[in-house]
Structure formats: C-alpha cells, structure tokens
Write an enzyme that holds these catalytic residues in place. Structure first.
Site, PDB file in Angstrom:
ATOM      1  N   ARG A  44       0.847  -1.203   0.035  1.00 13.06           N
ATOM      2  CA  ARG A  44      -0.280   0.203   0.031  1.00 13.06           C
ATOM      3  C   ARG A  44       0.774   1.133  -0.106  1.00 13.06           C
ATOM      4  O   ARG A  44       1.558   1.544   0.931  1.00 13.06           O
ATOM      5  CB  ARG A  44      -1.032   0.120   1.116  1.00 13.06           C
ATOM      6  CG  ARG A  44      -1.832   1.249   1.257  1.00 13.06           C
ATOM      7  CD  ARG A  44      -3.042   1.251   2.271  1.00 13.06           C
ATOM      8  NE  ARG A  44      -2.250   1.160   3.602  1.00 13.06           N
ATOM      9  CZ  ARG A  44      -3.170   1.149   4.676  1.00 13.06           C
ATOM     10  NH1 ARG A  44      -4.337   0.446   4.598  1.00 13.06           N
ATOM     11  NH2 ARG A  44      -2.693   1.157   5.767  1.00 13.06           N
ATOM     12  N   SER A 202       1.426  -1.495  11.299  1.00 18.49           N
ATOM     13  CA  SER A 202       2.607  -0.903  12.495  1.00 18.49           C
ATOM     14  C   SER A 202       3.196  -2.056  13.352  1.00 18.49           C
ATOM     15  O   SER A 202       4.045  -1.734  13.731  1.00 18.49           O
ATOM     16  CB  SER A 202       2.222   0.412  13.137  1.00 18.49           C
ATOM     17  OG  SER A 202       0.973   0.202  14.087  1.00 18.49           O
ATOM     18  N   MET A 287      -9.797  -0.876  47.648  1.00 21.52           N
ATOM     19  CA  MET A 287     -10.790   0.144  46.863  1.00 21.52           C
ATOM     20  C   MET A 287      -9.709   0.986  46.043  1.00 21.52           C
ATOM     21  O   MET A 287      -8.878   1.980  46.935  1.00 21.52           O
ATOM     22  CB  MET A 287     -11.468   0.952  48.009  1.00 21.52           C
ATOM     23  CG  MET A 287     -12.262   0.096  48.842  1.00 21.52           C
ATOM     24  SD  MET A 287     -13.614  -0.749  47.816  1.00 21.52           S
ATOM     25  CE  MET A 287     -13.175  -2.600  48.582  1.00 21.52           C
ATOM     26  N   CYS A 445     -24.246  -3.285  44.474  1.00 25.97           N
ATOM     27  CA  CYS A 445     -22.787  -3.199  44.120  1.00 25.97           C
ATOM     28  C   CYS A 445     -21.965  -4.108  44.841  1.00 25.97           C
ATOM     29  O   CYS A 445     -21.271  -4.680  44.237  1.00 25.97           O
ATOM     30  CB  CYS A 445     -22.282  -1.816  44.531  1.00 25.97           C
ATOM     31  SG  CYS A 445     -23.145  -0.427  43.652  1.00 25.97           S
TER      32      CYS A 445
END
Length: 523
Positions: A44, A202, A287, A445
């Site tokens: 290309r 790439s 957390m 949650c």
C-alpha cells in the site's frame, strides 16, 4: 498458487511513511516479516508516482515468491498488471469490483474492504475472493476512516456470513497488534464462524524486529487469550440445578483457603460496605480507582470489579487501564454498568468499556443489561439507577440475555426480585433474597464484590462460581431477617454482614443450601 489455497492468517499491509517505516527499506522489512511467518502481503502506497510504485512492487514480488506468499497491490490495478503479481485489494472508494475483475480476470485475487452488511452482500455477490473487515480499532495508519466497527461489528459480519453459509475468506484490520490480536480473534467468533486472519500494519512494519513481531503474532492468533478459561462452553456441557447447589460450599471453601484480592473500582458511597462485604466473604479487599495501579494489583491473582457508579472522562480512562491490566494476566473482571441506559454519557461509557476488553461477568438490573445488547435496548425506559421492575416476559428476557452471553462470551447476571444467570447455553432463575437488599444503598454493588471473590477462587467454572455467589449472598439476607435484632433496613446491614461471615463456616450437619436454594432452569 491457487486462490483457494491462500493462507490469510497473518496478512501484512505495508506503510512506507517515515513515522512507521523510519529510514529502513520496505523490502528488507517485508522479507524479515516473511521469515517470521507472514502469509500474505499487501503493498500500500498512496503518495509515490507510478514508476516508483512499479519498481518497488517488482522488488517485493521477487521476495514474496521465494516464500510462496501472494503479493497484492492496494487499489492500483494497473500496477498489479505491470508487475504480474497475484492480485489487488480495493476499498469502497477505489475502483469498483466488477471493473477490477474484468481487467484482471478470474485467476487473480481481489479483496474488498467492508464495514457493514450492505457492503458485505455486495462484495460477496460481486465475486470478491476475501473481505477485509474493519476498521476494528482507531488507527493513525489509515486516513478517511468512515467508521470504527469494534469487535462487536466484526463479530456481527462474521455471524452474517455464517448465516448465509458463505465460504468467502476474511481478515480483520485496524489497530490489531500483539496486545489485542488473541482477544479479537477469540472474542469475534460467532455461530461457528471465525476470522481467517488478522491484517496488521505498524505492529510489524514499525517493529524494531519485524521477524520477531511476526512470529509473536503468528503464535497469538492460534492461542486463546488467558482470560478465556472457564468460559468456553462450545462443547455444550450443561449443569444441573442439583450440581450447582452442591457446589456452593465447595466454592466458599476455595475462597477461604485462597483469600483472593477483590480490587473494587467504585464510588465513595459504596467503598466502605464493599470492603466489609469482601472481608466477610473471605476475600482481601482493596478500593483503588487509579488505573495506573492495576497492572501491579492484577499480578496478585485476584479479580477486578468495575462499578460504573461515577462516570467522568478520568474515571472512564482509569476503568479502561484496569480492564486492560487484568485481561493481560487473565484476572476475572466483573462489570456493573450502573445506570447504563439512563444517559447518553453512560451509554457511551458502557460501549467504550465493552469494546476495550473482555468482561467475565456482566451484572446489572434488567434495564442496565438490556442496554448492553448490540445496539442497546430501544424499548426499555430507565429512570436513573433505580429501574422499576414492570411487567416483562421471562422467556423473552431469558432469550435476550442468553444471546448476549453467547455473543460476549461471558456470564450475564440480571438482578431483581428474581435473579437470572446465563452462560449463553443455560439460563437459571434464582428466587432467593429479601426486599431489604433493595432498601439499602450499595447492596447491589456489593453483590458484584461477592461474585468477584468467588470467581477469583474458581476461575475455571465461572458459571458455577457466579450461581454460588448469588445463592450465598441472597440466602445470607434471608438468614439475617430471621434474627430478632433486625427491625428494618438500618439494623439489617450489620446482621447481614454477620450472616455472610457465618455461612462460610457451616459444618456438614446443616445443609442450608439444598434446603433453602430456590433455583430453576428456564426452558
């Protein structure tokens, strides 16, 4: 070489720009790549004049013939004719397929770039020999990209070809490299159809060692990603309800022995309770919302919970970094798309997270999960995070989440008065729990935290671990309500935590799971 014998598995597209190639010779780079296992080469070049194009293409063709690998020219049918190479690749804005075939004849290979169903149909009916599907991910190597289709778009086209029983070969292109090649090939499979190869630019041309880069990519496309364990049920092995219930104490024992890390990315409102739940179920909580920490945390063999309670550009960037880190080592990821269908911002965030990596367990209420379906759910109205149950057809819901789990290759959990779990093969309804779980902020949650701990301890059986987590969590709530100290939601929480802790240490004389579990397989 016959057209039908072409191997498209590792398809190299050249790029001679200074940013990608540097000051190296493109022919030398291509030869090194061929030594590493490249099976097809597309030349290309969009800026050079015709004379240089022909000269370079002739040099390349002399190299590719040594390795019995076809050379295709991007767009320029005249150059392909001058060189006598094996064919061309044309885009949607290039010479049309019919004219290219009339000029080149039936013996030459013609590939066509496609990105949607209409283009696929036209290329197949027009006699293309293979399809270049993309662009999968954004990439700086190709300008005027009309659309980014993602892995979902790639899978959609592969399913289209499977249903049409089309024998046409395919390669996917756009941002494919060593970090995502294995995931893209594995995750895009649909209805028995896989891509025949990956096209890279790439990842090889810009590599300091093109031969080594090609060899690595060749290996990766033949290897399932590390996170695929415990999710591949293509052979159709099914579980009975009785087997799932008997498995609960086994999974809980595994958590107690392993004490897995439960890495929670969640909002400040939930963090304290999530940490306490993790400790009570036997996990080690952290957390940590900063994505840069995730690579180190993922090495500890635990799991990640992405709870989309707060959505900002920074939080989304952190989620994506953590997802990539846990995918890289095969650590389980639980994703809770909180309010996923409520706003455009949240819908975009859900799409970005699902596109960026693999989710092992997708957990949410009905509206949140339906918003994760390809194209979202057009008939579901969601009022923020608190989604009303409403009336719905259980069988239709079961079919929808089963399809979603099969497409995503994950476990899907729909929470509500009755919870539903599926691995894409079977759908189970779990009718345990108590209304107080919905009356306290954060309990939904924290179910994600519980699932993360059990899945981390039993990664080779994610369906069994997830069902165990739901039964464990919901029966703990039922047990808490039986205690005389519980007067309402406020007094429920500490007793609920006690029950989560206590149920891990039941002796064999009290088989609470078989007595209390309310599990049914949907037909």
């Amino acid at each position: 070489m016959q057209k039908s014998d072409v191997d498209y598995s590792l398809y190299l597209v050249t790029d001679s720009t200074a940013a990608i190639l540097g000051n190296r010779d493109i022919c030398e780079v291509v030869e090194h790549a061929l030594r590493g296992g490249v099976t097809c080469v597309q030349y290309r070049e969009k800026t050079q004049d015709t004379r240089i194009l022909v000269e370079t293409a002739r040099r390349l063709h002399s190299i590719t013939r040594k390795y019995n690998v076809p050379l295709l020219i991007n767009d320029r049918v005249d150059v392909a004719l001058a060189v006598g190479c094996e064919g061309v690749h044309i885009g949607q804005d290039d010479l049309d397929l019919e004219t290219a075939r009339n000029i080149l004849g039936q013996d030459k290979i013609i590939g066509v770039t496609v990105s949607n169903a209409k283009e696929v149909d036209e290329a197949c009916s027009g006699g293309a020999d293979y399809l270049g599907i993309g662009t999968v991910f954004a990439t700086p190597t190709k300008e005027n990209t009309k659309s980014i289709i993602g892995v979902d778009g790639l899978q959609k086209i592969l399913i289209q070809l499977a249903r049409a029983k089309s024998p046409i070969k395919t390669v996917c292109i756009g941002g494919i490299n060593a970090s995502n090649a294995s995931r893209v090939v594995w995750q895009s499979r649909g209805e028995g159809r896989s891509t025949d190869g990956i096209a890279v630019v790439s990842a090889i041309v810009a590599a300091t060692d093109p031969e080594g880069a090609a060899r690595d990519l060749k290996r990766l496309i033949k290897t399932d990603p590390v996170f695929a364990r415990g999710l591949d049920n293509s052979h159709g092995t099914k579980k009975t309800v009785e087997e799932l219930i008997r498995q609960v104490p086994v999974v809980l024992q595994a958590v107690t022995e392993m004490k897995p890390l439960s890495h929670n990315m969640t909002n400040l409102v939930v963090q304290n309770m999530a940490a306490n739940v993790a400790l009570c179920v036997g996990a080690s909580p952290i957390m940590a919302n900063y994505g840069e920490e995730a690579a180190d945390l993922a090495k500890h063999g635990g799991s990640l919970v992405i709870n989309m309670g707060s959505v900002t550009p920074d939080s989304l960037d952190n989620y994506l970094k953590a997802l990539k880190a846990y995918n890289a080592v095969g650590g389980p990821v639980v994703f809770d798309p909180v309010g996923g269908g409520a706003t455009n911002v949240r819908r975009a965030a859900v799409k970005a997270i699902l596109a960026a990596g693999h989710i092992d367990v997708l957990k949410g209420n009905r509206s949140e999960i339906l918003a994760c379906l390809p194209g979202g759910s057009e008939d579901v109205q969601q009022r923020g995070v608190d989604s009303a149950e409403g009336d719905f057809d259980v069988n239709e819901l079961g079919a929808a989440i089963k399809e979603l789990a099969a497409l995503r290759k994950c476990i899907v959990v729909v929470t509500g008065k009755v919870d539903y779990v599926t691995d894409g093969q079977q759908v189970f309804a779990i009718d345990n729990g108590h209304p107080y779980l919905a009356a306290v902020s954060g309990t939904g949650c924290c179910l994600g935290t519980t699932i993360s701990a059990l899945v981390a301890a039993m990664p080779d059986d994610k369906l069994g671990a997830t069902v165990s987590a739901l039964l464990y969590y919901n029966i703990a709530a039922e047990e808490a309500i039986l205690q005389h100290d519980v007067k309402g939601p406020g007094t429920f929480v500490p007793i609920f935590l006690d029950r989560l802790y206590y149920l891990r240490f039941l002796d064999g004389g009290r088989d609470i799971w078989s007595l209390r579990a309310k599990v049914q397989e949907l037909s």
